[in-house]
Design a protein around this motif. Structure first.
Motif, PDB file in Angstrom:
ATOM      1  N   LEU A 216       0.811  -1.217   0.000  1.00 17.17           N
ATOM      2  CA  LEU A 216       0.000   0.000   0.000  1.00 17.17           C
ATOM      3  C   LEU A 216       0.849   1.274   0.000  1.00 17.17           C
ATOM      4  O   LEU A 216       0.307   2.372   0.033  1.00 17.17           O
ATOM      5  N   ALA A 217       2.173   1.115  -0.028  1.00 21.32           N
ATOM      6  CA  ALA A 217       3.101   2.261   0.027  1.00 21.32           C
ATOM      7  C   ALA A 217       2.820   3.133   1.240  1.00 21.32           C
ATOM      8  O   ALA A 217       2.725   4.347   1.143  1.00 21.32           O
ATOM      9  N   LEU A 218       2.678   2.495   2.405  1.00 17.84           N
ATOM     10  CA  LEU A 218       2.402   3.208   3.649  1.00 17.84           C
ATOM     11  C   LEU A 218       3.697   3.612   4.321  1.00 17.84           C
ATOM     12  O   LEU A 218       4.623   2.824   4.429  1.00 17.84           O
ATOM     13  N   GLY A 219       3.745   4.832   4.775  1.00 23.58           N
ATOM     14  CA  GLY A 219       4.868   5.325   5.554  1.00 23.58           C
ATOM     15  C   GLY A 219       4.390   5.674   6.949  1.00 23.58           C
ATOM     16  O   GLY A 219       3.196   5.579   7.270  1.00 23.58           O
ATOM     17  N   LYS A 220       5.313   6.096   7.792  1.00 23.56           N
ATOM     18  CA  LYS A 220       4.956   6.505   9.147  1.00 23.56           C
ATOM     19  C   LYS A 220       3.952   7.638   9.080  1.00 23.56           C
ATOM     20  O   LYS A 220       4.066   8.534   8.246  1.00 23.56           O
ATOM     21  N   ARG A 221       2.972   7.562   9.953  1.00 22.22           N
ATOM     22  CA  ARG A 221       1.917   8.577  10.086  1.00 22.22           C
ATOM     23  C   ARG A 221       0.896   8.558   8.952  1.00 22.22           C
ATOM     24  O   ARG A 221      -0.035   9.347   8.961  1.00 22.22           O
ATOM     25  N   ASP A 222       1.061   7.686   7.939  1.00 24.61           N
ATOM     26  CA  ASP A 222       0.012   7.539   6.936  1.00 24.61           C
ATOM     27  C   ASP A 222      -1.208   6.939   7.612  1.00 24.61           C
ATOM     28  O   ASP A 222      -1.105   6.265   8.639  1.00 24.61           O
ATOM     29  N   GLN A 223      -2.362   7.169   7.047  1.00 22.34           N
ATOM     30  CA  GLN A 223      -3.599   6.621   7.588  1.00 22.34           C
ATOM     31  C   GLN A 223      -4.153   5.590   6.628  1.00 22.34           C
ATOM     32  O   GLN A 223      -3.909   5.640   5.424  1.00 22.34           O
ATOM     33  N   VAL A 224      -4.908   4.653   7.190  1.00 25.27           N
ATOM     34  CA  VAL A 224      -5.574   3.638   6.387  1.00 25.27           C
ATOM     35  C   VAL A 224      -7.079   3.735   6.609  1.00 25.27           C
ATOM     36  O   VAL A 224      -7.544   4.317   7.589  1.00 25.27           O
ATOM     37  N   VAL A 225      -7.822   3.158   5.679  1.00 27.01           N
ATOM     38  CA  VAL A 225      -9.275   3.103   5.762  1.00 27.01           C
ATOM     39  C   VAL A 225      -9.674   1.633   5.725  1.00 27.01           C
ATOM     40  O   VAL A 225      -9.187   0.879   4.882  1.00 27.01           O
ATOM     41  N   PHE A 226     -10.541   1.241   6.660  1.00 28.37           N
ATOM     42  CA  PHE A 226     -11.084  -0.114   6.676  1.00 28.37           C
ATOM     43  C   PHE A 226     -12.496  -0.059   6.101  1.00 28.37           C
ATOM     44  O   PHE A 226     -13.290   0.803   6.469  1.00 28.37           O
ATOM     45  N   ARG A 227     -12.805  -0.992   5.202  1.00 28.63           N
ATOM     46  CA  ARG A 227     -14.148  -1.090   4.637  1.00 28.63           C
ATOM     47  C   ARG A 227     -14.666  -2.493   4.910  1.00 28.63           C
ATOM     48  O   ARG A 227     -14.079  -3.468   4.440  1.00 28.63           O
ATOM     49  N   GLY A 228     -15.731  -2.579   5.674  1.00 28.77           N
ATOM     50  CA  GLY A 228     -16.325  -3.869   6.010  1.00 28.77           C
ATOM     51  C   GLY A 228     -17.502  -4.171   5.105  1.00 28.77           C
ATOM     52  O   GLY A 228     -18.355  -3.316   4.881  1.00 28.77           O
ATOM     53  N   LEU A 229     -17.533  -5.384   4.580  1.00 24.78           N
ATOM     54  CA  LEU A 229     -18.638  -5.818   3.724  1.00 24.78           C
ATOM     55  C   LEU A 229     -19.587  -6.692   4.527  1.00 24.78           C
ATOM     56  O   LEU A 229     -19.214  -7.279   5.553  1.00 24.78           O
TER      57      LEU A 229
ATOM     58  N   LEU B  82       7.628  12.737  -1.502  1.00 20.57           N
ATOM     59  CA  LEU B  82       8.721  13.334  -0.730  1.00 20.57           C
ATOM     60  C   LEU B  82       8.554  13.067   0.764  1.00 20.57           C
ATOM     61  O   LEU B  82       9.519  12.705   1.443  1.00 20.57           O
ATOM     62  N   ALA B  83       7.347  13.242   1.274  1.00 19.33           N
ATOM     63  CA  ALA B  83       7.106  13.023   2.700  1.00 19.33           C
ATOM     64  C   ALA B  83       7.399  11.576   3.084  1.00 19.33           C
ATOM     65  O   ALA B  83       8.049  11.306   4.093  1.00 19.33           O
ATOM     66  N   ARG B  84       6.935  10.633   2.256  1.00 16.52           N
ATOM     67  CA  ARG B  84       7.190   9.208   2.529  1.00 16.52           C
ATOM     68  C   ARG B  84       8.673   8.906   2.472  1.00 16.52           C
ATOM     69  O   ARG B  84       9.218   8.208   3.333  1.00 16.52           O
TER      70      ARG B  84
ATOM     71  N   ASN C 272      10.841   7.464   5.468  1.00 14.43           N
ATOM     72  CA  ASN C 272      11.402   6.112   5.351  1.00 14.43           C
ATOM     73  C   ASN C 272      12.916   6.095   5.182  1.00 14.43           C
ATOM     74  O   ASN C 272      13.567   5.124   5.547  1.00 14.43           O
ATOM     75  N   GLU C 273      13.478   7.144   4.605  1.00 14.35           N
ATOM     76  CA  GLU C 273      14.916   7.190   4.311  1.00 14.35           C
ATOM     77  C   GLU C 273      15.520   8.525   4.742  1.00 14.35           C
ATOM     78  O   GLU C 273      16.045   9.279   3.906  1.00 14.35           O
ATOM     79  N   PRO C 274      15.478   8.865   6.031  1.00 13.65           N
ATOM     80  CA  PRO C 274      15.987  10.172   6.451  1.00 13.65           C
ATOM     81  C   PRO C 274      17.470  10.373   6.155  1.00 13.65           C
ATOM     82  O   PRO C 274      17.921  11.506   6.014  1.00 13.65           O
TER      83      PRO C 274
END
Length: 113
Positions: free
Chosen positions: A30-43, A71-73, A77-79
């Motif tokens: 999902l290309a998630l980095g620190k502080r990124d948010q996710v969304v859950f979808r329940g069926l 850039l933020a990611r 991820n690679e400071p």
């Protein structure tokens, strides 16, 4: 014939506080980095989908927004990759705007004009 989508199944434990860690393979997918948010979808059938919450820059350009997200990611991820802007590049930028006056308080013209 189209190849069927592969399903990645990774077990995770729910803590006493109802928390879990998003597995590294899913974060990468999902290309998630620190502080990124996710969304859950329940069926209704009990299936739950997780996806990256897309951030939108207010009235922003989608290309610039994606570039800034990248850039933020990357910085998160690679400071160690962060480097100062070379003086030559700063000088080049200053040369591009030399003699141009900008009123930062003035309203921007409409794009349609």
């Amino acid at each position: 014939m189209a190849k069927a989508a592969e399903i990645l199944e990774i077990p995770a434990t729910i803590t006493d506080r109802g928390q879990t860690t998003v597995p590294a393979a899913i974060r990468k997918m999902l290309a998630l980095g620190k502080r990124d948010q996710v969304v859950f979808r329940g069926l209704a059938d009990g299936t739950v989908m997780i996806s990256k919450k897309e951030t939108r820059a207010p009235e922003g350009d989608p290309v610039i927004g994606k570039f800034l997200d990248f850039l933020a990611r990357d910085m998160t991820n690679e400071p160690g990759r962060i480097r100062p802007v070379p003086k030559s590049l700063v000088a080049r930028g200053k040369g591009l705007v030399k003699g141009i006056r900008v009123d930062l308080g003035a309203a921007l013209p409409d794009d349609d004009a």
